[in-house]
Design a protein around this motif. Structure first.
Motif, short mmCIF file in Angstrom:
data_model
loop_
_atom_site.label_atom_id
_atom_site.label_comp_id
_atom_site.label_asym_id
_atom_site.label_seq_id
_atom_site.Cartn_x
_atom_site.Cartn_y
_atom_site.Cartn_z
N ALA A 1 0.99 -1.22 0.06
CA ALA A 1 0.11 -0.01 -0.15
C ALA A 1 0.78 1.17 -0.02
O ALA A 1 0.54 2.18 -0.63
N ALA A 2 2.09 1.27 0.85
CA ALA A 2 2.85 2.46 0.85
C ALA A 2 3.65 2.54 -0.58
O ALA A 2 3.84 3.74 -1.04
N LEU A 3 4.06 1.20 -1.12
CA LEU A 3 4.93 1.18 -2.14
C LEU A 3 4.06 2.05 -3.27
O LEU A 3 4.71 2.74 -4.07
N VAL A 4 2.64 1.64 -3.27
CA VAL A 4 1.99 2.14 -4.62
C VAL A 4 1.90 3.60 -4.44
O VAL A 4 1.80 4.29 -5.56
N ILE A 5 1.58 3.97 -3.03
CA ILE A 5 1.48 5.27 -3.16
C ILE A 5 2.69 6.26 -3.56
O ILE A 5 2.45 7.33 -4.36
N ARG A 6 3.87 5.81 -3.09
CA ARG A 6 4.68 6.56 -3.44
C ARG A 6 5.51 6.61 -4.74
O ARG A 6 5.71 7.29 -5.37
N GLN A 7 4.90 5.26 -5.52
CA GLN A 7 5.01 5.08 -6.90
C GLN A 7 4.23 6.02 -7.79
O GLN A 7 4.66 6.77 -8.80
N VAL A 8 2.99 6.19 -7.25
CA VAL A 8 2.18 7.06 -7.86
C VAL A 8 2.59 8.65 -7.73
O VAL A 8 2.49 9.34 -8.95
N VAL A 9 3.19 8.97 -6.71
CA VAL A 9 3.44 10.48 -6.68
C VAL A 9 4.98 10.49 -7.64
O VAL A 9 4.90 11.57 -8.29
N ASP A 10 5.74 9.50 -7.68
CA ASP A 10 6.91 9.60 -8.90
C ASP A 10 6.09 9.70 -10.25
O ASP A 10 6.72 10.45 -11.17
#
Length: 997
Positions: A393-402
């Protein structure tokens, strides 16, 4: 110029030409190898030319590794001289960088790093010889050869054009480089002749080209003398007065000599700093400059590694949760963990979105995502799943921001990173027996390098956090451009951008997250002792090279032809490729898959860019929809084979064609169709990023080939008991390569199969080239470490749970069968003819359906009986999963297989069986055993030992009395005994059971 002492004010200076460094390096390096070769030939000639295949006179020239690493005193003299070479070698690397560095290019910095790694790895394979540790020696040698690529080609490309001898160097050095890389071709050929075909004399020919590589390598470095001379490069040292405490020691510096310097040295004077410009700089200032120049390279490397972390954690989620589904054979509830990828919905809260876009927010999300790597330390599968779910969940959020470009980089840069991370992840699996070494389902006992991965990950996050602030001007310009092209309130626009992104993520995950998945799609077995198509462990590097070529397309064409990759014609290319991959098999089907790989990798930046443009003002909804599409396609892909265990699965039963059609239909929305034409922002990448990406892709491609060569079988498989003509066969249902603790079980399986000395092994539930099993190859460890020919059986597009044949004997021909299954799960079978000591023996591996579908099991059994009866009276072994009781009458499978198939039960007195059976004919059975399942799976290993009749003869007496004679093991030779370690309490939780002996 000879070394001289000049006076700088009150401080004398030692000055000498930098070209002497190259001369000394060449002299020491040449002396080291020449002295070792001469001493080896004089003192140990016949010993040093001997190898594991042949000796003198078949082999008559020593290899480099045997010369420098096996015997005293040549090994010791060589290592002393190489130690003396190390100083000039490092100085050569630094001076080369000083000469070629440029404020407008980061290439010299990358070449400098390659030179350092090359030098360190050279010291590694020199001092850790093949006799000390063969694997470490080979890895360091491969690293050295990989680093030669940027070091040599980069050195030629960045030779200063202002030098009068630049033309000479560009003529001389490339000739050495061409010879170096051309020598690799016969080197590989003769290495295969020696290791695989064991041809006497092949190693001598291999050694010629091995020595040629050394010679060309040394000669290439010697050419640096030309550069240093023509650049008037000097090394200077301030010789301060020893009584001056304020300036003790020596401070060396490097500067370019000018004609004025010669005049001043003759007069015993030196120009003032104002006359010399900035003047000579000491080593510390040079090192600081180097570190400053390296920062962009380390930043790029950190970004690539973090992208690799993304793919590693993302691809580990489904295998971690599906462990429970397999045990339940149905929906277990853990499937809800897949919804963790929908976490971008939380970006709909503006305060949270604003915080995540900050440096502190992004760093925090990176650190939280690393919990997915640390989950390997948890022993319970349920605990690991909880941690991996949160980390995803945290991974996908930070990836979306990138992906929205809020990290200070362009979206196109993130697209290139996404592709590079996928290739690195696939390469790491290719090098690690098809397991990602940092997955939470592996640990140090199952091929994991988790601690190393976590340490590097924290270093990458630290680099990201401490990175200087980006110039936001370019980012703001790009966002403004995207905003101008985004139509406010146009629902169709963000829908048609989010859906392709979701399909792209699924397609990359499903088809390209492992280099052998496309091969498994096209695999059909053997014909005339040869594989009919590519083999996973030998040809996986071709997939990686093709992925690299696909990612190079947007790098080269983005700025020149920005709309090329969104043209409908390019989509047509991808569609045709997917059709060929699905419709055809063997090499043609694989070539279709390779073209699809090119297509998918090439559109990554454009699809990400389109989604970023559409997400302005609606980040949460755009990326929530994208990941929802990925989740739905994941489920649809599973249901094509797991239809019997899920509600509504009947509608997708064996319909991979529908899933593939849905993938391509969703991707079609990313292209500029006449009535849907979108004004997409052209892709743009900084020149440095293009350089880094091209170089890394080249290194990854070369590394994939070297990994394949390193994993290449060293010798043909050999049976365990060739003299007595003994054949040991076993059948094992291995539960998709996940053990009872939820970890990869390949090495546990290897240990038991190796201890039991199995010559023929049937493995069931082995089709792991699916998202739910991590796109793995269950056979890698056993085939590479124990030595087997392998037939993977029907691939993932055949919708079975999989069957595998491992054989110590050559496979003459093999045929894959999909057994009749009108109601239940589709059953696979392998019909293989083996060359067993010169006699053709038929082996049948099969996995029948479950007990819920009696008609399926009856029809499947009749088909198997037909296959075996057709081969009568040839020796035949059946190894299968058959849901039946012993002696159950027809229509139960037992009597059909035994009676109609003209087979014998391996032990008709063993009434405790239910699923696994061994049947045979035309062989003498001498031993039979069943081993408890241990921790590997939920099913035992059954095995039997047979003796093949003399060549040209058959079994003389096949009556029940003759076949069921009993004897104590002591009455037979030890060749017929099973290992004693497994009696009583056994070994590694396995033991013989049922019979009490």
């Amino acid at each position: 110029m000879t070394p001289s002492t000049v006076r700088n004010g009150n401080s004398p200076r030692l000055v000498f030409d930098a070209s002497y460094v190259a001369v000394v390096h060449t002299a020491f390096a040449s002396a080291a190898f020449v002295s070792a070769l001469c001493l080896a030939c004089l003192l140990h000639y016949k010993k040093v030319v001997r190898n594991d295949v042949a000796q003198w006179p078949d082999e008559w020239w020593p290899s480099v590794s045997a010369t420098i690493g096996d015997w005293y005193p040549e090994r010791n003299i060589f290592q002393i001289l190489i130690a003396l070479t190390s100083g000039p070698r490092f100085a050569l690397v630094v001076l080369q960088y000083f000469l070629t560095r440029s404020p407008t290019s980061s290439w010299p910095t990358f070449i400098f790093i390659s030179g350092l790694v090359r030098t360190l790895s050279c010291g590694g394979w020199v001092y850790i010889t093949s006799s000390d540790d063969h694997d470490v020696h080979d890895v360091l040698m491969i690293t050295y050869m990989v680093c030669n690529l940027p070091w040599m080609l980069g050195g030629i490309a960045f030779t200063p054009k202002t030098n009068p001898t630049a033309i000479r160097r560009r003529c001389v050095a490339p000739s050495f480089v061409r010879r170096f890389f051309v020598s690799l071709i016969p080197l590989i050929y003769f290495f295969i002749q020696h290791k695989v075909h064991r041809v006497p004399g092949a190693y001598t020919r291999y050694s010629f080209f091995e020595w040629a590589l050394i010679i060309f390598d040394v000669l290439y470095d010697s050419v640096a003398e030309l550069d240093f001379k023509e650049a008037n490069l000097q090394v200077c040292s301030d010789l301060s007065d020893k009584t001056q405490v304020s300036n003790p020691g020596i401070e060396p510096s490097v500067h370019r000599k000018t004609p004025a310097d010669d005049i001043q040295q003759l007069n015993g004077t030196s120009a003032s700093p104002s006359e010399q410009g900035s003047g000579p700089r000491n080593w510390r200032s040079i090192i600081l400059e180097i570190l400053q120049d390296i920062r962009p390279v380390t930043g790029f490397a950190a970004d690539v590694y973090l992208s690799y972390i993304f793919w590693s954690i993302f691809t580990s989620l489904v295998p971690t949760l599906f462990y429970f589904s397999v045990w339940e054979l149905g929906i277990a509830g853990t499937e809800l963990a897949l919804l963790s990828t929908l976490s971008p919905i939380f970006l709909g809260f503006s305060p949270f979105l604003s915080w995540v876009r900050t440096r502190e927010g992004r760093t925090t999300m990176h650190v939280l995502s690393l919990l997915g790597l640390a989950a390997y330390a948890l022993h319970r599968p349920g605990h690991r799943l909880l941690v991996v779910t949160f980390a995803t969940a945290a991974l996908v959020i930070r990836q979306v921001v990138d992906w929205t470009g809020d990290d200070g980089h362009g979206v196109e840069y993130q697209g290139i990173l996404l592709g590079l991370g996928l290739i690195v992840s696939s390469l790491s699996k290719h090098a690690n027996h098809a397991n990602n070494p940092i997955w939470p389902i592996v640990n140090e006992y199952s091929g994991g390098y988790n601690k190393t991965g976590i340490i590097i990950a924290f270093l990458a996050v630290y680099e990201l956090h401490s990175r200087p602030s980006h110039n936001r001007q370019r980012q703001t310009t790009e966002k403004t451009a995207r905003t101008q092209h985004a139509v406010a309130g146009d629902v169709r626009h963000w829908l048609t951008s989010a859906i392709p992104l979701g399909s792209l993520m699924f397609s990359l995950h499903c088809l390209l997250s492992d280099s052998s998945t496309l091969i498994a799609w096209s695999w059909t077995g053997y014909s005339n002792r040869r594989a009919q198509g590519p083999q996973p462990n030998l040809h996986g590097s071709i997939t990686l090279i093709t992925q690299s070529l696909g990612l190079l397309i947007p790098i080269f064409l983005a700025s020149r032809q920005p709309h090329f990759l969104t043209h409908p014609a390019w989509f047509g290319y991808g569609t045709i490729s997917s059709f060929v991959m699905y419709q055809y098999r063997d090499w043609l089907g694989y070539i279709g898959g390779l073209n699809l790989a090119v297509f998918l990798m090439s559109i990554i930046p454009q699809v990400l860019n389109s989604a970023a443009s559409a997400s302005i003002g609606r980040v949460a909804t755009t990326y929530f929809l994208a990941w929802l599409v990925t989740c739905l396609l994941d489920l649809a892909n599973v249901w094509t084979v797991a239809y019997a265990f899920v509600p509504g699965g009947v509608y997708l039963r064996e319909r991979t064609d529908l899933v593939l059609f849905a993938q391509m239909a969703c991707l079609a929305l990313a292209f500029d169709w006449p009535r849907m034409k979108k004004s997409a922002v052209g892709l743009s990448l900084p020149g440095s990023v293009k350089s880094y990406a091209r170089t890394l892709l080249a290194l990854l491609s070369v590394s994939s080939v070297l990994v394949t060569l390193y994993r290449w079988p060293s010798s043909p498989p050999q049976p365990h008991h060739p003299g007595p003509r003994i054949l040991t066969a076993g059948i094992w249902t291995v539960h998709f390569g996940i053990d009872n603790q939820g970890r990869d079980s390949q090495r546990r399986m290897r240990d038991l199969v190796g201890d039991m000395q199995l010559d023929v092994v049937g493995l069931l539930e082995t089709d792991l080239h699916r998202i739910v099993y991590g796109n793995r190859d269950l056979t890698r460890v056993m085939t590479e470490e124990l030595g087997y020919y392998v037939d993977l059986g029907p691939g993932p597009n055949s919708h079975t749970w999989g069957a595998v044949l491992l054989s110590k004997y050559p496979i003459i021909n093999s045929t894959h069968h999909l057994l009749p299954s009108p109601h239940g799960e589709l059953a696979p079978a392998i019909e293989a003819w083996l060359d067993v000591y010169g006699t053709e023996v038929l082996v049948v591996i099969a996995h029948n359906g479950q007990e819920e579908d009696p008609l399926d099991r009856e029809l499947q059994s009749r088909e198997l009986a037909r296959i075996m009866a057709r081969a009568y009276p040839h020796p035949t072994i059946f190894l299968g999963y058959v849901v039946t009781e012993p002696f159950a009458p027809q229509p139960a499978p037992y009597d059909i297989l035994v009676t109609d198939g003209k087979m014998h039960d391996v032990d008709h007195e063993d009434l405790d069986r239910w699923c696994e059976y061994i049947l045979y004919r035309g062989l003498y059975r001498t031993s039979y055993a069943r081993l408890s399942r241990g921790l590997v799976t939920d099913t035992e290993l059954q095995l039997a030992r047979f003796v093949l009749p003399k060549h040209g003869f058959g079994v003389t007496n096949e009556t029940v009395e003759a076949r069921t004679l009993r004897a104590f093991k002591e009455e037979l030779s030890k060749d017929h005994w099973f290992p004693m370690d497994y009696y009583g309490k056994g070994k590694n939780f396995h033991s013989y059971h049922v019979f009490g002996t």
